[in-house]
Write an enzyme that holds these catalytic residues in place. Structure first.
Site, PDB file in Angstrom:
ATOM      1  N   ARG A 215      10.435  -9.888   8.227  1.00 33.26           N
ATOM      2  CA  ARG A 215      10.531 -11.353   8.298  1.00 33.26           C
ATOM      3  C   ARG A 215       9.205 -12.011   7.952  1.00 33.26           C
ATOM      4  O   ARG A 215       9.156 -13.000   7.240  1.00 33.26           O
ATOM      5  CB  ARG A 215      10.914 -11.781   9.728  1.00 33.26           C
ATOM      6  CG  ARG A 215      12.319 -11.401  10.089  1.00 33.26           C
ATOM      7  CD  ARG A 215      12.931 -12.219  11.203  1.00 33.26           C
ATOM      8  NE  ARG A 215      12.132 -12.504  12.365  1.00 33.26           N
ATOM      9  CZ  ARG A 215      12.480 -12.135  13.610  1.00 33.26           C
ATOM     10  NH1 ARG A 215      13.568 -11.428  13.819  1.00 33.26           N
ATOM     11  NH2 ARG A 215      11.751 -12.487  14.634  1.00 33.26           N
ATOM     12  N   PHE A 230       8.363   1.462  -2.654  1.00 31.20           N
ATOM     13  CA  PHE A 230       8.867   2.310  -1.559  1.00 31.20           C
ATOM     14  C   PHE A 230       9.871   1.492  -0.735  1.00 31.20           C
ATOM     15  O   PHE A 230       9.769   1.390   0.477  1.00 31.20           O
ATOM     16  CB  PHE A 230       7.727   2.814  -0.660  1.00 31.20           C
ATOM     17  CG  PHE A 230       6.573   3.439  -1.401  1.00 31.20           C
ATOM     18  CD1 PHE A 230       6.605   4.782  -1.755  1.00 31.20           C
ATOM     19  CD2 PHE A 230       5.454   2.685  -1.759  1.00 31.20           C
ATOM     20  CE1 PHE A 230       5.535   5.373  -2.437  1.00 31.20           C
ATOM     21  CE2 PHE A 230       4.385   3.266  -2.440  1.00 31.20           C
ATOM     22  CZ  PHE A 230       4.422   4.608  -2.772  1.00 31.20           C
ATOM     23  N   ASP A 252      12.076   2.851  -5.550  1.00 28.59           N
ATOM     24  CA  ASP A 252      12.021   3.998  -4.637  1.00 28.59           C
ATOM     25  C   ASP A 252      12.375   5.230  -5.446  1.00 28.59           C
ATOM     26  O   ASP A 252      13.174   5.155  -6.387  1.00 28.59           O
ATOM     27  CB  ASP A 252      13.011   3.833  -3.473  1.00 28.59           C
ATOM     28  CG  ASP A 252      12.676   4.742  -2.293  1.00 28.59           C
ATOM     29  OD1 ASP A 252      12.102   4.248  -1.313  1.00 28.59           O
ATOM     30  OD2 ASP A 252      12.985   5.951  -2.376  1.00 28.59           O
ATOM     31  N   ASN A 280       9.285   7.173  -9.393  1.00 31.96           N
ATOM     32  CA  ASN A 280       8.112   7.534  -8.599  1.00 31.96           C
ATOM     33  C   ASN A 280       7.099   6.394  -8.743  1.00 31.96           C
ATOM     34  O   ASN A 280       6.706   6.040  -9.858  1.00 31.96           O
ATOM     35  CB  ASN A 280       7.546   8.844  -9.141  1.00 31.96           C
ATOM     36  CG  ASN A 280       6.328   9.302  -8.360  1.00 31.96           C
ATOM     37  OD1 ASN A 280       5.436   8.517  -8.046  1.00 31.96           O
ATOM     38  ND2 ASN A 280       6.299  10.578  -8.041  1.00 31.96           N
ATOM     39  N   ASP A 307       4.750   0.119   0.984  1.00 28.10           N
ATOM     40  CA  ASP A 307       5.113   0.702   2.279  1.00 28.10           C
ATOM     41  C   ASP A 307       5.471   2.178   2.085  1.00 28.10           C
ATOM     42  O   ASP A 307       6.622   2.587   2.251  1.00 28.10           O
ATOM     43  CB  ASP A 307       6.296  -0.077   2.889  1.00 28.10           C
ATOM     44  CG  ASP A 307       6.672   0.455   4.276  1.00 28.10           C
ATOM     45  OD1 ASP A 307       5.804   1.054   4.946  1.00 28.10           O
ATOM     46  OD2 ASP A 307       7.844   0.270   4.680  1.00 28.10           O
ATOM     47  N   CYS A 347       1.636   4.245   7.710  1.00 31.01           N
ATOM     48  CA  CYS A 347       2.314   4.719   8.922  1.00 31.01           C
ATOM     49  C   CYS A 347       1.818   6.089   9.351  1.00 31.01           C
ATOM     50  O   CYS A 347       2.479   6.795  10.099  1.00 31.01           O
ATOM     51  CB  CYS A 347       3.832   4.730   8.711  1.00 31.01           C
ATOM     52  SG  CYS A 347       4.357   5.835   7.402  1.00 31.01           S
TER      53      CYS A 347
HETATM   54  N1  SAH Z   1       9.938   0.023   2.973  1.00 30.43           N
HETATM   55  C1  SAH Z   1      11.018   0.729   3.586  1.00 30.43           C
HETATM   56  C2  SAH Z   1      10.623   2.039   4.195  1.00 30.43           C
HETATM   57  C3  SAH Z   1       9.947   2.967   3.249  1.00 30.43           C
HETATM   58  S1  SAH Z   1       9.939   4.618   3.773  1.00 30.43           S
HETATM   59  C4  SAH Z   1      11.654  -0.164   4.643  1.00 30.43           C
HETATM   60  O1  SAH Z   1      11.016  -1.134   5.039  1.00 30.43           O
HETATM   61  O2  SAH Z   1      12.766   0.136   5.061  1.00 30.43           O
HETATM   62  C5  SAH Z   1       9.232   5.397   2.409  1.00 30.43           C
HETATM   63  C6  SAH Z   1      10.113   5.466   1.170  1.00 30.43           C
HETATM   64  O3  SAH Z   1       9.279   5.935   0.122  1.00 30.43           O
HETATM   65  C7  SAH Z   1      11.297   6.410   1.245  1.00 30.43           C
HETATM   66  O4  SAH Z   1      12.455   5.691   0.951  1.00 30.43           O
HETATM   67  C8  SAH Z   1      11.023   7.453   0.143  1.00 30.43           C
HETATM   68  O5  SAH Z   1      12.192   7.790  -0.598  1.00 30.43           O
HETATM   69  C9  SAH Z   1      10.070   6.727  -0.745  1.00 30.43           C
HETATM   70  N2  SAH Z   1       9.101   7.523  -1.529  1.00 30.43           N
HETATM   71  C10 SAH Z   1       8.339   8.543  -1.096  1.00 30.43           C
HETATM   72  N3  SAH Z   1       7.476   8.929  -2.068  1.00 30.43           N
HETATM   73  C11 SAH Z   1       7.705   8.122  -3.139  1.00 30.43           C
HETATM   74  C12 SAH Z   1       7.132   8.005  -4.425  1.00 30.43           C
HETATM   75  N4  SAH Z   1       6.131   8.786  -4.829  1.00 30.43           N
HETATM   76  N5  SAH Z   1       7.612   7.059  -5.259  1.00 30.43           N
HETATM   77  C13 SAH Z   1       8.625   6.250  -4.865  1.00 30.43           C
HETATM   78  N6  SAH Z   1       9.190   6.300  -3.642  1.00 30.43           N
HETATM   79  C14 SAH Z   1       8.745   7.233  -2.788  1.00 30.43           C
END
Ligand code: SAH
Length: 404
Positions: A215, A230, A252, A280, A307, A347
């Site tokens: 939010r 991500f 993602d 990626n 994130d 995190c």
């Molecule tokens: N932002 C999201 C949580 C992200 S968790 C939310 O608020 O709900 C981290 C995410 O990063 C996961 O979905 C995983 O699939 C993705 N991920 C991990 N390594 C990655 C990469 N190198 N490139 C793209 N996505 C990636």
């Protein structure tokens, strides 16, 4: 109550426990008064025989005792009901409107080894300590009493269970999941509809710890071009679109997560503002920020959200993780318009807020930007931070504007 086996601590080891930290390692223990069974309740005393509290014993775990209470109380269904009710009151105070939230966050709620999440009328339980796992029935009984949910499921398939000598386990413990494809559920979060894979999703389904940040970050998105890196199932992206972003591009690496994010956008009537891409992030950034001899990288975003998952499984991984964090910040800064905003999260337990900020400032230095910090973020209040239990604090985030 019958006499419990006594765990006597070495001199100097009691202060941590008195201060509120629930973990007692083997090295802190002087001796046991009598043999204790793994998973049983023991009482803990200091080397002068002063009573410190009771906890679960497990000789198979590095954490030999997980403290439950500074008082001699019976560990029965009524105990769990009291504790869960207390935890619930905290959520009702700080997240009054929420239908989905973490009801019990283990150490943060003085229930080491137990997580309880609520997704509407479905409850998800994780037990990561033998003593808790053995008492699943009591916990289910307490949850039924307090929530009368449609279903209670366990998501006990994660690696740390093996350190407690526990096998993986996943499924419905009580009640029935609504019929639908697989174990998919639609829930409401911050007034948006999200799909949750209740038996197969990340964590217990969603990243509930970002609930408030979704939010807050969305407030920075109005009228802008947004990039959500991500995105998982579109948490930041959907909130940004609803808050009035002109367009959100969300990335993602999981094609499945991206497909769900796109369904979520459609379900909320936000599809026309959003595009989703399975890629990626590192490769995507490289492609977007590498310019040919006579080309220039054109900054085109007003807000970029980063994130990523925790890049650190352990301490040894910290240097690599820091390089990873620096790289994505460097590239993100190049794609931000003058005056644009970066909202960025870490995190990892192993990287503190100061270290994280230093990495970002390093990236700013290399790209000749000066940053203005406009917000700091932490985990949502259903993941309470108890500072004496350092492990309870893990999520940190900042919003920076490009000041110059
Ligand atoms: N932002 C999201 C949580 C992200 S968790 C939310 O608020 O709900 C981290 C995410 O990063 C996961 O979905 C995983 O699939 C993705 N991920 C991990 N390594 C990655 C990469 N190198 N490139 C793209 N996505 C990636």
């Amino acid at each position: 109550m019958q006499t419990l086996p006594t765990v006597l601590l070495r001199p100097g080891e009691a202060d941590r426990v008195v201060a509120g930290h629930p973990w007692i390692y083997a090295a802190s223990i002087l001796r046991l008064s009598q043999p204790a069974g793994d998973g049983d309740v023991v009482q803990v005393k200091d080397h002068r025989q002063r009573f410190l509290g009771i906890g679960f014993f497990n000789s198979k775990s590095k954490i030999h005792v997980r403290m439950l209470s500074p008082e001699r109380v019976a560990i029965d269904q009524a105990f769990f009901e009291r504790r869960i009710r207390g935890a619930l009151a905290l959520r009702q105070k700080h997240l009054a409107e929420a239908a989905c939230f973490r009801v019990v966050n283990a150490e943060s709620d003085f229930l080491s080894g137990l997580i309880i999440d609520k997704y509407g009328d479905v409850i998800v339980i994780q037990t990561s300590a033998l003593g808790m796992d053995r008492r699943k029935e009591m916990i289910v009984g307490a949850v039924k009493e307090l929530f009368a949910p449609r279903a209670i499921v366990e998501r006990n398939e994660f690696s740390s269970r093996k350190y407690e000598g526990l096998p993986d386990s996943n499924g419905v413990l009580d009640g029935q999941l609504p019929s639908g494809p697989g174990s998919l559920l639609r829930v409401e979060l911050n007034g948006l509809s999200f799909e949750v894979d209740i038996l197969g999703g990340h964590k217990t389904g969603l990243y509930l710890d970002q609930q408030l940040n979704w939010r807050q970050v969305a407030q920075l998105a109005r009228g802008g071009q947004v990039l959500d890196c991500f995105t998982f199932q579109g948490g930041f992206a959907l909130h940004a679109a609803r808050a009035g972003a002109v367009h959100v591009h969300a990335i993602d690496q999981s094609a499945e997560a991206i497909a769900t994010a796109a369904r979520n956008a459609a379900e909320n009537g936000l599809a026309s503002q959003c595009t989703f891409e399975a890629a990626n992030v590192f490769d995507w950034f490289k492609a977007q920020t590498t310019a040919g001899p006579h080309e220039k990288v054109v900054p085109r975003f007003d807000l970029i959200v980063l994130d990523p998952p925790s890049f650190t499984r352990n301490r040894a991984a910290i240097p690599d993780a820091l390089r990873g964090y620096k790289e994505i910040h460097l590239r993100a800064l190049k794609l931000l318009k003058p005056g644009g905003t970066l909202a960025t999260f870490c995190c990892s337990h192993h990287i503190d807020g100061q270290t994280f900020q230093d990495v970002i400032l390093d990236a700013a230095f290399d790209t000749h930007r000066v940053l203005r910090r406009i917000a700091t973020y932490t985990q949502s209040p259903d993941h309470p931070v108890i500072p004496v239990i350092r492990e309870t604090e893990y999520l940190k985030g900042f919003a920076f504007e490009i000041a110059r």
